[in-house]
Structures are given as structure tokens and as C-alpha cells.
Design an enzyme around this catalytic site. Sequence first.
Site, PDB file in Angstrom:
ATOM      1  N   LEU A 198      45.750  17.278  23.613  1.00  0.00           N
ATOM      2  CA  LEU A 198      44.440  18.112  23.580  1.00  0.00           C
ATOM      3  C   LEU A 198      43.359  16.859  23.880  1.00  0.00           C
ATOM      4  O   LEU A 198      42.039  17.071  23.391  1.00  0.00           O
ATOM      5  CB  LEU A 198      44.134  18.937  22.350  1.00  0.00           C
ATOM      6  CG  LEU A 198      44.769  20.150  22.309  1.00  0.00           C
ATOM      7  CD1 LEU A 198      44.302  20.948  21.044  1.00  0.00           C
ATOM      8  CD2 LEU A 198      44.445  21.174  23.501  1.00  0.00           C
ATOM      9  N   ALA A 200      40.822  15.464  26.510  1.00  0.00           N
ATOM     10  CA  ALA A 200      40.642  15.598  27.792  1.00  0.00           C
ATOM     11  C   ALA A 200      40.364  14.457  28.683  1.00  0.00           C
ATOM     12  O   ALA A 200      40.057  13.490  28.159  1.00  0.00           O
ATOM     13  CB  ALA A 200      39.121  16.498  27.780  1.00  0.00           C
ATOM     14  N   CYS A 208      56.220  12.431  36.049  1.00  0.00           N
ATOM     15  CA  CYS A 208      56.782  13.577  35.426  1.00  0.00           C
ATOM     16  C   CYS A 208      55.879  14.821  35.449  1.00  0.00           C
ATOM     17  O   CYS A 208      56.487  15.708  36.199  1.00  0.00           O
ATOM     18  CB  CYS A 208      57.246  13.129  34.072  1.00  0.00           C
ATOM     19  SG  CYS A 208      58.340  11.754  33.990  1.00  0.00           S
ATOM     20  N   LYS A 211      54.926  16.298  39.027  1.00  0.00           N
ATOM     21  CA  LYS A 211      56.206  16.822  39.714  1.00  0.00           C
ATOM     22  C   LYS A 211      56.759  17.816  39.124  1.00  0.00           C
ATOM     23  O   LYS A 211      57.313  18.841  39.775  1.00  0.00           O
ATOM     24  CB  LYS A 211      57.209  15.293  39.660  1.00  0.00           C
ATOM     25  CG  LYS A 211      58.548  15.575  40.140  1.00  0.00           C
ATOM     26  CD  LYS A 211      59.358  14.492  39.938  1.00  0.00           C
ATOM     27  CE  LYS A 211      59.857  14.378  38.461  1.00  0.00           C
ATOM     28  NZ  LYS A 211      61.192  14.872  38.030  1.00  0.00           N
ATOM     29  N   ARG A 275      51.566   5.828  39.609  1.00  0.00           N
ATOM     30  CA  ARG A 275      52.160   7.049  40.403  1.00  0.00           C
ATOM     31  C   ARG A 275      51.282   8.430  39.778  1.00  0.00           C
ATOM     32  O   ARG A 275      51.169   8.820  38.790  1.00  0.00           O
ATOM     33  CB  ARG A 275      53.723   7.199  39.936  1.00  0.00           C
ATOM     34  CG  ARG A 275      54.437   6.333  40.824  1.00  0.00           C
ATOM     35  CD  ARG A 275      55.950   6.406  40.578  1.00  0.00           C
ATOM     36  NE  ARG A 275      56.289   5.979  38.944  1.00  0.00           N
ATOM     37  CZ  ARG A 275      57.342   6.077  38.612  1.00  0.00           C
ATOM     38  NH1 ARG A 275      58.266   6.793  39.243  1.00  0.00           N
ATOM     39  NH2 ARG A 275      57.543   5.635  37.378  1.00  0.00           N
TER      40      ARG A 275
END
Length: 407
Positions: A198, A200, A208, A211, A275
Site C-alpha cells: 500500500l 503509493a 513480473c 507481465k 525493466r
Amino acid sequence: MTVVSDPVSAVGSSDLAIVAVGTPTRRDGTADLSDLARACRGIARGVKLASHYVLVVIRSTVLPGTTSRLIRRTLERVSRKKAGRDFGLVVFPEFLREGMAVHDTIHPSRIVIGELDRRSGNALERFLKEFYGRDLPPLIRVNMATAEMIKCVSNAFLATKVSFINETANLCERLDNVDVDCVADGMGYDHRIGRDFLNAGPGFGGSCLPKDLKTLVKGAKHFRVRLRVAEAALATNELQPLRLIRVVHELVGNPRGKKVAVLGLSFKPSTSDMRVAPSVKIIRALVKTGMRVKVYDPKATENAKSLFGDTVAYASNVRDCLEQADCCLILTEWGEFSALTAALFVQTMKKPVVVDGRRVLKSLSLDPRIVYRALGIGRQVSDAIASRNCTMRREHPNRSTGPRHLI
Ligand code: UGA
């Protein structure tokens, strides 16, 4: 341990063959299983020659049904043996966080064994009982598709939690004196909600969560099921980085030629991985609007160079990055950023304007020399609220181990 490059000899001398190759997403949102299929063919060749019972363990993240259909078929076709009779097959999903893999392996939250048959499940359970001894975590045994489902939706749920708090943060920003971290603390004490995930920020990234969420949404459509909540989590995540770009533009006026210092590039702290990092989208957009971007990250600079080339400048430390900047944008919550002082911003920047995407420098809101805007905090944060946030945050049982006191 012996390291070999030939799967056949590796399987020949092992009782367990673990497959943990990546399953990236293709452009159309489906999973690219080519590496997985190649690895399984290699293992199957080893299984074919083995004179003993080999247990094939699928650790890669795949959609429910993949192991019982594609993987089982490939293994049986190439090995010319029958799964469940001549060799074992289990799905053993991992829940490891990047940067915490060793810790999470030794102290997993749970173990999920998805078994083709009892013998396969028993073989893995025996191995794990030996490995963990008295520290065996909660263990559940299910069928293979259920195990695959648990992994996919666990990541989808975590991503949804992040998008939920990010939207909450966007609303908090419109209110006076509301800090999204206080809101998260207040929610997190409810054990049905929990405080984790939680925090933000500019959106979830990495190899991961984005995707797996995309693959799940796409995969569900194949069964004519729409996962509207997961779709919304993805859509929110696409938009979240744009909010920070808007704030930067709002504060600097005409962006052309203005210099912005970006602190933090990796998709999360303690890694050099960029990534699907929100920083990539944000920096590209800032460059497009004619801003001069200088970036700094404790670990990710080399990766940034291959992504941005000479479209941005690279700083070797925070001070160098802030030098003569019109605005500073913080995107990753690296520990060293929370130790930065107001004086540093005032002395080095052309204009001390700070946009804090992770709220690591809330104390700057109390300094009249600095224009400070934080994602998830309403513009008119009073002194009382700003200081109370810090003490309340230390009080939370799931948070840092700092001094425990209430004001
Ligand atoms: C994720 C899951 O957390 C692991 O349980 C899972 O095993 C792994 O994917 C995987 O499938 O292999 P990881 O990719 O290392 O692990 O990243 P997370 O720690 O989950 O963070 C993902 C993104 O969410 C980061 O960009 C992070 O900054 C963001 N995030 C996370 C937030 O913005 N707020 C939060 O409160 C938590």
C-alpha cells in the site's frame, strides 16, 4: 554442486529436475513459452535415458493448464515415457521478490505443491521437509492447474493493491491535509487488508507484475472471461506515471530547455533492474517535451545508458544531478534519498522545486524555501500533519524498527 551445460547429463545424475526459465510476454499479451519448451525438451531427453525416477519440477510462472497440457505432452513425447508412471511432475511456484530471493527462499510465506499424482507430490514434500527441517512453512498440496492459478492471481492481487492505493493517492492529492501514507497505515492495521503493498508511487514495474497481469487478462479472454478488476489495475498503472509528468510541467511552466534532475531509475530500490520501470516512460516523455534531463541512480545508471543513450545526461551523485536544475523528480525510494537535506536542494538547484513520487522527503514540505509537491499528499499539508505522519509510520508493526513513540 556441479555445473554443467548439458541438460541430459544434469538430469541423468539428479532426482529432481527444476525448470525456472523466464516466460516473457509477447507484444500481443500472450506468454512466450519458447524457452520453457526448449528447457523441457532438454530435460525430457535426460528423462529418456535415466534408469531412475526423476521428478520434473516446474518453477516458471505459467497460466493455469499449461503444465498439464503443453509441458506434460512435451515431456512425454520427447522422453517416450509416461508422466505419473515413469517420471514425476509437479508445479512448484515461486513467490520470490527480486533482490530478496535468498531470504524468500529460506523464509517463504508458504509452499504450494501442485501435483500430477500423489507420488510426485510426496517426492517434493519429502525433499522440502528435509530442506526446511523444523522451519517448514505452511504447505498446501493441490493439483497442477490450481498451483499455477495461485501464482498468477497472487501477482495480480499485489498489482491490484498497488493500483488501488495509487488511485487513492490521486484522490488524497485533491484534499487538504490528507496524506496517503497515513491512510494506508490506518487501513493496514486491519489484518484483512494488511499494510504491505500500500505504498503509493509512479506505478508498479519490473519483469513480473506487469507481465503476469497482462498474460492473465489475455489468458482469461481465451476462456471468454473478462477480469475487469485486473484490467482496471493495468489501465491505472498505464496512467499513473503521467501524473508526475503533469506536476513537473505545472511547476516549471514552459518545459522547453528547462533542466529536470531525476533521482531513482530502477523499478524498485536495491536493484539495478529497469525493466518496465515507470522511470522509463516518465523520462522519455520529459525529453519529448524539450526538457533537459539529468538522471542519477545508485545502481541502475549502466542500464539507463543502454535505454536512453545520449538523450539524457548521467550524474555520478545526487549533488551533481541537482546542479542548476529547475526541478527535481524522485521516482525510486532509495535509502540515500531520504537522508538528503533541504540545504542541499537550496544550494545546488537553480530553483528548489521538488516533486516527490515516493514521499521520501516529507520534511521538505516544512521548509519555506522549497516548493515541495508529493504524490499522494494534498497541497496544503499543515505542519501538524506532516510531523505526525512520521511518528505514526514508525508505530506500525509492519514498518521500520525506528523509535516507537506517539506524539
Ligand atoms: C513480484 C512479487 O512481489 C513476488 O512475490 C513474485 O514472486 C515475483 O514478482 C515474481 O513473479 O517472480 P518483484 O517483481 O521483485 O516481485 O517486485 P515487487 O517487490 O513485487 O514490486 C513490484 C512493483 O510494485 C515495483 O515497481 C514496486 O515499486 C511497486 N510497488 C510495490 C509499489 O509501488 N508499492 C508497493 O507498496 C509495493
